[in-house]
Scaffold this motif. Structure first.
Motif, mmCIF file in Angstrom:
data_model
loop_
_atom_site.group_PDB
_atom_site.id
_atom_site.type_symbol
_atom_site.label_atom_id
_atom_site.label_comp_id
_atom_site.label_asym_id
_atom_site.label_seq_id
_atom_site.Cartn_x
_atom_site.Cartn_y
_atom_site.Cartn_z
ATOM 1 N N VAL A 89 0.796 -1.055 0.148
ATOM 2 C CA VAL A 89 0.089 -0.005 0.117
ATOM 3 C C VAL A 89 0.787 1.225 -0.049
ATOM 4 O O VAL A 89 0.704 2.228 -0.850
ATOM 5 C CB VAL A 89 -1.117 -0.180 1.202
ATOM 6 C CG1 VAL A 89 -1.546 1.245 1.471
ATOM 7 C CG2 VAL A 89 -1.819 -1.164 0.984
ATOM 8 N N LYS A 131 2.468 2.031 -3.334
ATOM 9 C CA LYS A 131 1.475 2.659 -4.495
ATOM 10 C C LYS A 131 1.041 3.748 -3.905
ATOM 11 O O LYS A 131 0.689 4.640 -4.442
ATOM 12 C CB LYS A 131 0.173 1.441 -4.441
ATOM 13 C CG LYS A 131 0.490 0.336 -5.088
ATOM 14 C CD LYS A 131 0.849 0.542 -6.666
ATOM 15 C CE LYS A 131 0.902 -0.656 -7.461
ATOM 16 N NZ LYS A 131 1.503 -0.450 -9.003
ATOM 17 N N ALA A 132 1.317 4.367 -2.681
ATOM 18 C CA ALA A 132 0.882 5.663 -2.295
ATOM 19 C C ALA A 132 1.924 6.540 -2.742
ATOM 20 O O ALA A 132 1.575 7.912 -2.640
ATOM 21 C CB ALA A 132 0.432 5.648 -0.818
ATOM 22 N N ALA A 133 3.127 6.194 -2.666
ATOM 23 C CA ALA A 133 4.280 7.003 -3.194
ATOM 24 C C ALA A 133 3.792 7.858 -4.082
ATOM 25 O O ALA A 133 3.631 7.471 -5.199
ATOM 26 C CB ALA A 133 5.590 6.456 -3.206
ATOM 27 N N GLY A 151 4.281 9.418 -7.314
ATOM 28 C CA GLY A 151 5.250 9.038 -8.443
ATOM 29 C C GLY A 151 4.486 9.450 -9.771
ATOM 30 O O GLY A 151 3.938 10.447 -9.810
ATOM 31 N N GLY A 177 3.215 7.357 -12.582
ATOM 32 C CA GLY A 177 1.755 7.133 -13.460
ATOM 33 C C GLY A 177 0.572 7.634 -12.671
ATOM 34 O O GLY A 177 -0.390 6.818 -12.331
ATOM 35 N N THR A 216 -3.191 -0.941 -9.927
ATOM 36 C CA THR A 216 -3.150 -0.030 -9.106
ATOM 37 C C THR A 216 -2.022 1.218 -9.460
ATOM 38 O O THR A 216 -0.932 0.803 -9.342
ATOM 39 C CB THR A 216 -3.079 -0.337 -7.676
ATOM 40 O OG1 THR A 216 -3.964 -1.366 -7.306
ATOM 41 C CG2 THR A 216 -3.331 0.969 -6.805
ATOM 42 N N PRO A 217 -2.350 2.489 -10.069
ATOM 43 C CA PRO A 217 -0.992 3.072 -10.616
ATOM 44 C C PRO A 217 -0.423 3.466 -9.348
ATOM 45 O O PRO A 217 -0.924 3.939 -8.307
ATOM 46 C CB PRO A 217 -1.680 4.034 -11.250
ATOM 47 C CG PRO A 217 -3.316 3.653 -11.659
ATOM 48 C CD PRO A 217 -3.699 2.743 -10.638
ATOM 49 N N THR A 218 0.904 3.614 -9.428
ATOM 50 C CA THR A 218 1.611 4.366 -8.265
ATOM 51 C C THR A 218 1.308 5.689 -8.001
ATOM 52 O O THR A 218 0.949 6.375 -8.752
ATOM 53 C CB THR A 218 3.161 4.398 -8.697
ATOM 54 O OG1 THR A 218 3.422 3.017 -9.200
ATOM 55 C CG2 THR A 218 3.914 4.781 -7.278
ATOM 56 N N GLY A 219 0.836 5.966 -6.882
ATOM 57 C CA GLY A 219 0.660 7.126 -6.433
ATOM 58 C C GLY A 219 -1.062 7.677 -6.140
ATOM 59 O O GLY A 219 -1.419 8.564 -6.197
ATOM 60 N N SER A 220 -1.595 6.332 -6.890
ATOM 61 C CA SER A 220 -3.041 6.561 -6.820
ATOM 62 C C SER A 220 -3.753 6.403 -5.453
ATOM 63 O O SER A 220 -5.006 6.807 -5.172
ATOM 64 C CB SER A 220 -3.741 5.429 -7.790
ATOM 65 O OG SER A 220 -3.501 4.267 -7.292
ATOM 66 N N LEU A 221 -2.955 6.010 -4.361
ATOM 67 C CA LEU A 221 -3.653 5.637 -3.029
ATOM 68 C C LEU A 221 -3.332 7.031 -2.324
ATOM 69 O O LEU A 221 -2.315 6.814 -1.796
ATOM 70 C CB LEU A 221 -2.976 4.545 -2.429
ATOM 71 C CG LEU A 221 -3.299 3.065 -3.269
ATOM 72 C CD1 LEU A 221 -2.607 2.012 -2.494
ATOM 73 C CD2 LEU A 221 -5.051 2.919 -3.536
ATOM 74 N N MET A 273 -6.439 3.899 0.977
ATOM 75 C CA MET A 273 -5.353 3.008 1.498
ATOM 76 C C MET A 273 -5.860 1.886 2.252
ATOM 77 O O MET A 273 -5.651 0.553 1.935
ATOM 78 C CB MET A 273 -4.467 3.563 2.359
ATOM 79 C CG MET A 273 -3.371 4.407 1.507
ATOM 80 S SD MET A 273 -2.311 5.168 3.012
ATOM 81 C CE MET A 273 -1.129 6.068 1.784
ATOM 82 N N ALA A 325 -7.513 -0.402 -0.307
ATOM 83 C CA ALA A 325 -6.523 -1.255 -1.142
ATOM 84 C C ALA A 325 -6.014 -2.581 -0.247
ATOM 85 O O ALA A 325 -5.812 -3.444 -0.740
ATOM 86 C CB ALA A 325 -5.265 -0.419 -1.484
#
Ligand SMILES: Cc1cc2nc3c(=O)[nH]c(=O)nc-3n(C[C@H](O)[C@H](O)[C@H](O)COP(=O)(O)OP(=O)(O)OC[C@H]3O[C@@H](n4cnc5c(N)ncnc54)[C@H](O)[C@@H]3O)c2cc1C
Lengths: 187, 441
Positions: free
Chosen positions: A19, A22-24, A26, A28, B31-36, B42, B45
């Motif tokens: 998690v 993916k939260a970083a 970034g 995309g 899940t694209p990076t940064g989408s959370l 979170m 997810a």
């Protein structure tokens, strides 16, 4: 039992790590909230102008369930599309593509695009629909299949006066608002 | 005799971990990076990840109970039972986390309380009633399997409740596909997940129905003799057809069903207590409860249904030339069966309460005369000086100076086996040289 303890710790750590990764913040960043593009029209639509319509904006930070249906529409601001992208001169009637505004409700964003030939709506497509959970995805699919397309309810009625899809009131409502704004703009 | 190494077991572990990664991969890809951004996204997810993990682990659990011959051969029934227990604890935590995280996450998305959200999901979402029931059943199965609870329940009651795990598989199935963010859309992921279910069910049918049918029709086992070995111990001799073709190693066990009134509906594990031969099989049974009591009165001719062989506590799994065997009580039975398959020079420490409790003594004496087996009998309960001394690293080394260079086979009650395992580690025996058989699955 010791192994089980490690496994459970691993599960917690692994889930957290995934998690967090993916939260970083970034790269995309884009494209995620627009999984359906509905490319029915041959000509691609005019550039959408709403700059705040990026997915990062799509999350409603504090989802409130206000009585009005909580639709904060991005209204006119979002919809100043330079109206018509004309196709070939051979076409006797003017063809245009109009983007409705992004309408946000508690489940996500809705944005509708219509294609017109003259004054007549010949096609409707949802560029955005709430897809954050499987449930809202299903509801969105129902709304989309009832309303959109060249033979959907929009084309049939030639107006935003559409029956609510049962079980998907909020999304139906948001769809109608975006559509109404697009129609207003066209006429 | 060809050795059976740890290769298969390692392969299984690698496959398991690979499958685990593969089951979370769809989420990672979607899940694209940064989408959370934000706690709600979170939480949702994390709920999805734990859901995928739980779904996968549940399938692994059922697969491990499939009695698939390749699993029995590569990992062995006892080890699978241990894995099953460890995975079970993880599965339970994953399911509870999945339920809690999804409820909180969705509640955040839709602006409700988690309890309100639970109500909405039960009423409006597809297949969620059965999913909630499945989660409840899983918790129940988990609760009765906590060691302290399980010990006070009769085995049959525990087992009956445990069968609810199959209902969990069934009831939890649909909601994954109607609501799972990674699975509701037709595509390779959904197809793959369904294929996994099909595979597991097929493996179960193969291991539980096809292979046993084949085995039992081929060998047609029957009780031929019931011999009293001691006050509470009987040996059952079984005969059948084509016993020379039995792929059986000393130290392995079967799950037996004696097809007679009162017994046929229960299946109990017993080790084979004599080296394989082409005329008979023997089990040596200590009477500890209802079923073993009934076995004492079996009539010759009773048909027997067997599933197996299973177990990796065999001479083929050794890593060294010489072996030390430590048996306690009726734990002697599987070790007795493997003695002839071990190279000469093996040592046996046999713990029993009194000399009268020693089983199969004549055979052990014969083996010590003819195959160079050294036997120490250690009498008394665990606090007497003799047994105390042989449960220390030094005491062991006094008896068997080269213990660290031997394979050690342990068989007895779980507590004692665990105690010895630690002592052996302290005495310098490497983990893979220690082979356990605990009489508890
Ligand atoms: C791999 C293995 C090999 C075994 N080999 C032998 C052997 O060679 N000789 C021998 O005397 N005993 C052996 N046992 C133990 C034997 O299975 C139990 O003593 C027997 O099942 C007890 O049944 P019961 O109804 O008489 O006693 P109960 O009083 O019902 O049970 C006593 C204990 O036995 C265990 N048990 C009971 N029923 C089952 C079952 N259906 N499946 C698994 N465990 C059960 C439970 O832990 C229970 O607490 C072995 C056990 C295992 C796991």
């Amino acid at each position: 039992m010791r192994r089980a303890f490690f496994a459970i710790t691993g599960l917690a750590a692994g889930t957290t790590a995934l998690v967090v990764l993916k939260a970083a913040p970034g790269t995309g960043h884009l494209d995620q909230a627009v999984p359906i593009a509905a490319p029915s029209a041959a000509d691609e639509p005019a550039p959408t102008t709403s700059p705040e319509a990026t997915p990062s904006k799509a999350r409603s930070p504090k989802p409130t369930r206000s009585a009005t249906g909580a639709s904060r529409s991005g209204a006119g601001a979002a919809s100043k599309s330079p109206a018509a992208a004309r196709s070939g001169a051979a076409d006797p009637q003017p063809t245009s593509t109009i983007l409705g505004p992004v309408v946000t409700n508690e489940f996500g964003d809705v944005q509708v695009r219509i294609n017109l030939v003259g004054d007549r709506i010949v096609n409707a497509a949802a560029l955005r629909l709430p897809r954050r959970t499987a449930q809202s995805d299903q509801r969105s699919d129902q709304v989309d299949s009832r309303y959109s397309g060249t033979v959907g309810m929009v084309v049939e009625r030639q107006s935003a006066d559409l029956d609510t899809v049962s079980g998907a009131t909020a999304t139906s409502d948001a769809y109608r608002r975006s559509l109404q704004a697009a129609i207003d703009q066209a006429r | 005799m060809p050795r059976r190494g740890a290769f298969g077991r390692r392969l299984l572990v690698v496959l398991f971990l690979g499958g685990l990664v593969a089951s979370v991969l769809p989420w990672w890809r979607d899940t694209p990076t940064g989408s959370l951004t934000g706690a709600t996204a979170m939480t949702t997810a994390a709920g999805q990840i734990t859901g995928l993990v739980a779904g996968y682990l549940l399938l692994v659990q059922v697969l491990m109970m499939s009695r698939l011959p390749v699993l029995e051969r590569w990992a062995g029934g006892e080890r699978i039972a241990r894995w099953h227990r460890d995975v079970a604890a993880t599965l339970l935590v994953a399911v509870l986390a999945h339920v809690a995280l999804i409820l909180v996450g969705y509640a955040g998305l839709e602006g409700r309380s988690p309890f309100g959200q639970a109500g909405v999901m039960l009423r409006e979402y597809q297949d969620m009633v059965s999913a909630f029931v499945a989660a409840g059943l899983l918790v129940l199965v988990g609760l009765v399997s906590v060691r302290a609870v399980r010990r006070v329940l009769p085995y049959e009651l525990w087992h009956a409740i445990h069968l609810a795990a199959y209902a969990v598989l069934l009831l939890g199935y649909a909601h994954q596909f109607s609501n799972g963010s990674q699975l509701f859309r037709p595509g390779p992921v959904r197809t793959g997940w369904i294929a996994l279910y099909v595979l597991v069910v097929a493996a179960w049918l193969w291991g539980r129905v096809v292979v046993p049918l084949w085995f039992n029709l081929r060998h047609r086992l029957r009780v031929s003799d019931v011999v009293v070995e001691g006050p509470d111990v009987v040996s059952l001799y079984l005969t059948g057809e084509r016993l020379d073709r039995l792929d059986l190693l000393g130290g392995q066990f079967f799950r037996w069903r004696f097809l007679t009134r009162g017994c046929w509906w229960q299946s109990h594990p017993f080790s084979v207590s004599a080296a394989a031969n082409d005329r008979w099989l023997r089990l040596t049974v200590k009477v500890v409860g209802r079923h073993t009591q009934d076995l004492r009165n079996l009539d010759p001719g009773v048909r027997v249904w067997a599933i197996g062989p299973s177990g990796t506590c065999t001479a083929a799994h050794r890593t060294r030339e010489r072996a030390l065997l430590i048996a306690a009580g009726s734990g002697i039975t599987p070790l007795r069966a493997m003695l002839e398959e071990l190279p000469p020079g093996a040592a046996l420490i046999y713990r029993a309460r009194t000399p009268a409790d020693v089983l199969l003594q004549e055979e052990l004496d014969w083996l010590s005369r003819n195959r160079g087996l050294r036997v120490w009998y250690v009498f008394g309960s665990r606090d007497d000086p003799g047994p105390r001394q042989v449960t220390t690293p030094d005491g062991l080394r006094q008896l068997v100076p080269d213990v660290a260079r031997r394979d050690v086979y342990l068989c007895g009650p779980p507590g004692l086996v665990e105690q010895y395992r630690q002592v052996l580690r302290q005495a310098g025996v490497r983990r893979r040289q220690i082979h356990l058989a605990t009489f508890a699955l």
